[in-house]
Design a protein around this motif. Structure first.
Motif, PDB file in Angstrom:
ATOM      1  N   ASN A  23       0.808  -1.224   0.000  1.00  0.00           N
ATOM      2  CA  ASN A  23       0.000   0.000   0.000  1.00  0.00           C
ATOM      3  C   ASN A  23       0.838   1.269   0.000  1.00  0.00           C
ATOM      4  O   ASN A  23       0.452   2.259  -0.598  1.00  0.00           O
ATOM      5  N   ASP A  24       1.963   1.241   0.693  1.00  0.00           N
ATOM      6  CA  ASP A  24       2.791   2.434   0.867  1.00  0.00           C
ATOM      7  C   ASP A  24       4.214   2.146   0.416  1.00  0.00           C
ATOM      8  O   ASP A  24       4.825   1.171   0.859  1.00  0.00           O
ATOM      9  N   LEU A  25       4.732   3.022  -0.435  1.00  0.00           N
ATOM     10  CA  LEU A  25       6.100   2.885  -0.916  1.00  0.00           C
ATOM     11  C   LEU A  25       6.784   4.236  -0.838  1.00  0.00           C
ATOM     12  O   LEU A  25       6.326   5.211  -1.436  1.00  0.00           O
ATOM     13  N   LYS A  26       7.866   4.280  -0.080  1.00  0.00           N
ATOM     14  CA  LYS A  26       8.633   5.512   0.078  1.00  0.00           C
ATOM     15  C   LYS A  26       9.954   5.365  -0.661  1.00  0.00           C
ATOM     16  O   LYS A  26      10.804   4.545  -0.287  1.00  0.00           O
ATOM     17  N   LEU A  27      10.111   6.144  -1.699  1.00  0.00           N
ATOM     18  CA  LEU A  27      11.348   6.170  -2.476  1.00  0.00           C
ATOM     19  C   LEU A  27      11.957   7.564  -2.459  1.00  0.00           C
ATOM     20  O   LEU A  27      12.762   7.908  -3.314  1.00  0.00           O
ATOM     21  N   ASN A  28      11.573   8.356  -1.494  1.00  0.00           N
ATOM     22  CA  ASN A  28      12.071   9.723  -1.413  1.00  0.00           C
ATOM     23  C   ASN A  28      13.551   9.752  -1.033  1.00  0.00           C
ATOM     24  O   ASN A  28      14.085   8.785  -0.498  1.00  0.00           O
ATOM     25  N   LYS A  29      14.196  10.860  -1.360  1.00  0.00           N
ATOM     26  CA  LYS A  29      15.613  11.096  -1.043  1.00  0.00           C
ATOM     27  C   LYS A  29      16.525  10.021  -1.618  1.00  0.00           C
ATOM     28  O   LYS A  29      17.387   9.466  -0.951  1.00  0.00           O
ATOM     29  N   ASN A  30      16.327   9.714  -2.903  1.00  0.00           N
ATOM     30  CA  ASN A  30      17.197   8.810  -3.639  1.00  0.00           C
ATOM     31  C   ASN A  30      17.770   9.573  -4.828  1.00  0.00           C
ATOM     32  O   ASN A  30      17.778  10.805  -4.814  1.00  0.00           O
ATOM     33  N   ASN A  31      18.230   8.862  -5.831  1.00  0.00           N
ATOM     34  CA  ASN A  31      18.797   9.491  -7.024  1.00  0.00           C
ATOM     35  C   ASN A  31      18.066   9.068  -8.290  1.00  0.00           C
ATOM     36  O   ASN A  31      18.667   8.965  -9.362  1.00  0.00           O
TER      37      ASN A  31
END
Length: 85
Positions: A23-31
């Protein structure tokens, strides 16, 4: 799944293919630089955080994979056009 702040540069095709209950996917602060078709294929995501990457484009066909999304965060990227609203 929280994958934020991991220096991820790309998403392998169908990386999340069998995670249909996700349900939730955090891919923030990547490249991440681009979101292409099939990156989120077969997911029923409700929340997707793509903030603070280097995303320049989101493939128009990827938006079809976002049909179940309630929240899509994509601030602080380099988007030149926003095809997924």
């Amino acid at each position: 799944i929280d994958l934020s702040d991991n220096k991820i540069e790309e998403i392998e095709k169908s990386s999340f293919y069998k995670l249909t209950s996700l349900n939730d996917l955090k891919l923030n602060k990547n490249n991440l630089a681009n979101i292409i078709n099939d990156d989120f294929y077969c997911l029923n995501l409700k929340n997707l955080d793509l903030c603070e990457n280097k995303i320049e484009s989101i493939d128009e066909n990827s938006c079809k994979d976002f049909s179940s999304l309630k929240n899509l965060w994509k601030e602080k990227n380099n988007l030149t056009s926003d095809v997924c609203r």
